[in-house]
Design a protein around this motif. Structure first.
Motif, mmCIF file in Angstrom:
data_model
loop_
_atom_site.group_PDB
_atom_site.id
_atom_site.type_symbol
_atom_site.label_atom_id
_atom_site.label_comp_id
_atom_site.label_asym_id
_atom_site.label_seq_id
_atom_site.Cartn_x
_atom_site.Cartn_y
_atom_site.Cartn_z
ATOM 1 N N ARG A 1 24.721 30.073 7.428
ATOM 2 C CA ARG A 1 23.521 30.759 6.940
ATOM 3 C C ARG A 1 23.300 30.486 5.452
ATOM 4 O O ARG A 1 22.686 31.286 4.744
ATOM 5 C CB ARG A 1 23.638 32.271 7.179
ATOM 6 C CG ARG A 1 24.020 32.668 8.590
ATOM 7 C CD ARG A 1 23.025 32.192 9.627
ATOM 8 N NE ARG A 1 23.412 32.579 10.971
ATOM 9 C CZ ARG A 1 23.032 31.927 12.064
ATOM 10 N NH1 ARG A 1 22.265 30.856 11.966
ATOM 11 N NH2 ARG A 1 23.414 32.338 13.256
ATOM 12 N N ALA A 2 23.746 29.339 4.983
ATOM 13 C CA ALA A 2 23.693 29.037 3.559
ATOM 14 C C ALA A 2 22.291 28.744 3.051
ATOM 15 O O ALA A 2 22.073 28.684 1.837
ATOM 16 C CB ALA A 2 24.606 27.845 3.245
ATOM 17 N N GLY A 3 21.343 28.520 3.959
ATOM 18 C CA GLY A 3 19.986 28.228 3.533
ATOM 19 C C GLY A 3 19.769 26.783 3.127
ATOM 20 O O GLY A 3 18.706 26.444 2.594
ATOM 21 N N HIS A 4 20.743 25.929 3.390
ATOM 22 C CA HIS A 4 20.598 24.504 3.088
ATOM 23 C C HIS A 4 19.444 23.936 3.918
ATOM 24 O O HIS A 4 19.289 24.251 5.099
ATOM 25 C CB HIS A 4 21.902 23.785 3.426
ATOM 26 C CG HIS A 4 21.989 22.389 2.919
ATOM 27 N ND1 HIS A 4 21.378 21.337 3.550
ATOM 28 C CD2 HIS A 4 22.634 21.863 1.838
ATOM 29 C CE1 HIS A 4 21.645 20.220 2.894
ATOM 30 N NE2 HIS A 4 22.394 20.515 1.842
ATOM 31 N N ARG A 5 18.639 23.070 3.293
ATOM 32 C CA ARG A 5 17.448 22.558 3.972
ATOM 33 C C ARG A 5 17.790 21.864 5.283
ATOM 34 O O ARG A 5 17.059 21.992 6.276
ATOM 35 C CB ARG A 5 16.686 21.605 3.065
ATOM 36 C CG ARG A 5 15.456 20.991 3.735
ATOM 37 C CD ARG A 5 14.606 20.221 2.765
ATOM 38 N NE ARG A 5 14.014 21.106 1.768
ATOM 39 C CZ ARG A 5 13.148 20.703 0.837
ATOM 40 N NH1 ARG A 5 12.817 19.419 0.757
ATOM 41 N NH2 ARG A 5 12.645 21.562 -0.019
ATOM 42 N N GLN A 6 18.897 21.138 5.302
ATOM 43 C CA GLN A 6 19.288 20.444 6.529
ATOM 44 C C GLN A 6 19.586 21.435 7.661
ATOM 45 O O GLN A 6 19.238 21.191 8.817
ATOM 46 C CB GLN A 6 20.495 19.552 6.271
ATOM 47 C CG GLN A 6 20.173 18.287 5.501
ATOM 48 C CD GLN A 6 19.300 17.343 6.301
ATOM 49 O OE1 GLN A 6 19.618 16.985 7.432
ATOM 50 N NE2 GLN A 6 18.168 16.944 5.730
ATOM 51 N N LEU A 7 20.204 22.544 7.338
ATOM 52 C CA LEU A 7 20.491 23.556 8.358
ATOM 53 C C LEU A 7 19.206 24.238 8.821
ATOM 54 O O LEU A 7 19.087 24.632 9.989
ATOM 55 C CB LEU A 7 21.477 24.588 7.824
ATOM 56 C CG LEU A 7 22.868 24.065 7.464
ATOM 57 C CD1 LEU A 7 23.737 25.200 6.939
ATOM 58 C CD2 LEU A 7 23.532 23.392 8.657
ATOM 59 N N LEU A 8 18.232 24.353 7.940
ATOM 60 C CA LEU A 8 16.952 24.931 8.333
ATOM 61 C C LEU A 8 16.209 24.003 9.288
ATOM 62 O O LEU A 8 15.582 24.462 10.245
ATOM 63 C CB LEU A 8 16.100 25.209 7.093
ATOM 64 C CG LEU A 8 16.654 26.271 6.125
ATOM 65 C CD1 LEU A 8 15.761 26.381 4.894
ATOM 66 C CD2 LEU A 8 16.784 27.625 6.810
ATOM 67 N N HIS A 9 16.282 22.686 9.042
ATOM 68 C CA HIS A 9 15.628 21.733 9.949
ATOM 69 C C HIS A 9 16.131 21.911 11.381
ATOM 70 O O HIS A 9 15.359 21.858 12.339
ATOM 71 C CB HIS A 9 15.914 20.292 9.509
ATOM 72 C CG HIS A 9 15.128 19.844 8.321
ATOM 73 N ND1 HIS A 9 13.898 20.359 7.989
ATOM 74 C CD2 HIS A 9 15.411 18.897 7.368
ATOM 75 C CE1 HIS A 9 13.447 19.768 6.891
ATOM 76 N NE2 HIS A 9 14.341 18.879 6.500
ATOM 77 N N ALA A 10 17.440 22.082 11.521
ATOM 78 C CA ALA A 10 18.064 22.092 12.849
ATOM 79 C C ALA A 10 18.372 23.493 13.367
ATOM 80 O O ALA A 10 18.915 23.629 14.464
ATOM 81 C CB ALA A 10 19.354 21.271 12.812
ATOM 82 N N GLN A 11 18.046 24.528 12.578
ATOM 83 C CA GLN A 11 18.400 25.914 12.903
ATOM 84 C C GLN A 11 19.915 26.076 13.035
ATOM 85 O O GLN A 11 20.411 26.887 13.816
ATOM 86 C CB GLN A 11 17.690 26.380 14.181
ATOM 87 C CG GLN A 11 16.178 26.313 14.086
ATOM 88 C CD GLN A 11 15.486 26.785 15.336
ATOM 89 O OE1 GLN A 11 15.922 27.742 15.985
ATOM 90 N NE2 GLN A 11 14.405 26.118 15.715
ATOM 91 N N GLY A 12 20.656 25.298 12.274
ATOM 92 C CA GLY A 12 22.113 25.295 12.317
ATOM 93 C C GLY A 12 22.596 23.864 12.186
ATOM 94 O O GLY A 12 21.896 22.997 11.663
#
Length: 366
Positions: free
Chosen positions: A252-263
């Motif tokens: 849940r760090a809010g990194h853009r890459q994690l937002l693209h993939a929802q994880g």
């Protein structure tokens, strides 16, 4: 639904101890019978379907010797056909995404079914995960699955003859050997899509699992999860698993890459590259059960997927629903969109050559 294949042994309900056993698992709409095969060895029990080559369950002991199924799946055939997000399936011809469902090979453009937003995913809408495979057993704990994919199937060129061997070792390790040949130039990227939860299927989330991956780089993706450029360093990002860490630490760090993939749904570039023999690609540990899984492979990458799109609508073999993060995948493979990226390791297979790949899942306790 188009299918091919059949099981090549007579029913083996009374098979000798240790030999593969077969039982009916339902029929497809066209009347094709699907079977479930069981392999047992070294404290591990593996159940495989002829439909999709699916790993329907994988039972391994915990630190107290109690066995549990660590693979997500269903207890009936129907949801595999209708609703499965590739639970346990063999993936082909091309695991992962190909941008806009098209690629060029030897000057000819090929178009594939678009089944994941604007992209083609896991071989198209009727990939190897939805085919019935020929299954041949051999003692003590081995199955050979074969499927012949005709020229033009899902838009791919060449007739592809595929063999996948599932085997349990004396210590209960689960080995997958892939082989394929073609009669015309094509692209191939085979993998297995098992969703793991080492605490046991249906037990809850995998966020407390500890993961390590010897990968100093990963392939960043855009909003449709296609790589955007050269591999990037994992240093200072949530993708740095070079030292073991809990999966939930940065989720849940809010990194853009994690937002693209929802994880996590990203290709990690293994430092070892492609190797002739399997070398360590990942280690996964569940503190609650003590189960530790080491993944070794000949492949240059691992697609780490944290079960982001499980949404509580699917009911698993335990009778419990699967929610986001209730399982994870460590898909050993070449990189996404490689047919359109000449700078990535090649996935081209030509007549006279043999595609070979091996991945081993070894289980211990701590």
């Amino acid at each position: 639904m188009p299918t091919t294949g059949h099981d090549t042994a007579e029913p083996t309900a009374a098979a000798a101890d240790g030999a593969p056993r077969r039982e009916p698992f339902g029929r497809l709409a066209d009347g094709t019978e699907v079977h479930r095969w069981t392999l047992s060895r070294g404290g591990t029990r593996l159940r495989v379907l002829s439909y999709g080559g699916i790993v329907q369950s994988l039972e391994v002991p915990d630190r107290d010797g109690r066995a549990a199924n660590v693979s997500l799946g269903f207890d009936r055939l129907d949801p595999y056909v209708a609703d499965s997000p590739y639970f346990g399936a063999l993936i082909g011809r091309y695991g992962n995404r190909i941008a806009e469902g098209r690629f060029t090979l030897d000057g000819a453009e090929y178009r594939l079914p678009v089944n994941d937003g604007p992209n083609s995913l896991h071989g198209g809408d009727i990939g190897f995960d939805k085919r019935v495979w020929d299954v041949t057993p051999s003692a003590p704990a081995t199955l050979t699955l074969r499927y012949i994919s005709p020229d033009g199937e899902m838009g791919y060129p060449g007739t592809l003859d595929v063999e996948v061997e599932y085997a349990l070792g004396e210590r209960g390790d689960f080995r997958i050997d892939y082989r394929a040949t073609t009669d015309a130039p094509t692209v191939v990227n085979l993998t297995s899509h098992v969703y793991f939860n080492l605490a046991g299927e249906g037990s809850g989330g995998i966020h407390d699992h500890r993961l390590s991956l010897p990968a100093s780089r990963y392939t960043p993706v855009g909003e449709t999860l296609i790589p955007t450029g050269e591999p990037a360093t994992v240093e200072g990002t949530p993708f740095d698993f070079r030292r073991a860490k809990t999966i939930g630490d940065d989720l849940r760090a809010g990194h853009r890459q994690l937002l693209h993939a929802q994880g996590y749904d990203h290709n990690l570039v293994l430092d070892k590259g492609s190797t002739p023999e399997p070398e360590r690609a990942a280690t996964l540990y569940d503190p609650s059960s003590g189960r530790l899984m080491t993944v070794s492979t000949t492949e240059p990458g691992v697609q780490f997927y944290s079960g982001n799109f499980l949404d509580g609508t699917l009911v698993g073999t335990s009778g419990r629903t699967y929610r986001q993060g209730d399982g994870l995948c460590l898909e050993t493979q070449h990189f996404p969109d490689s047919p359109n990226r000449p700078d990535f390791p090649s996935t081209v297979l030509r007549p006279g050559d043999t595609y070979r790949s091996t991945t081993v899942h070894s289980f211990t306790v701590r």
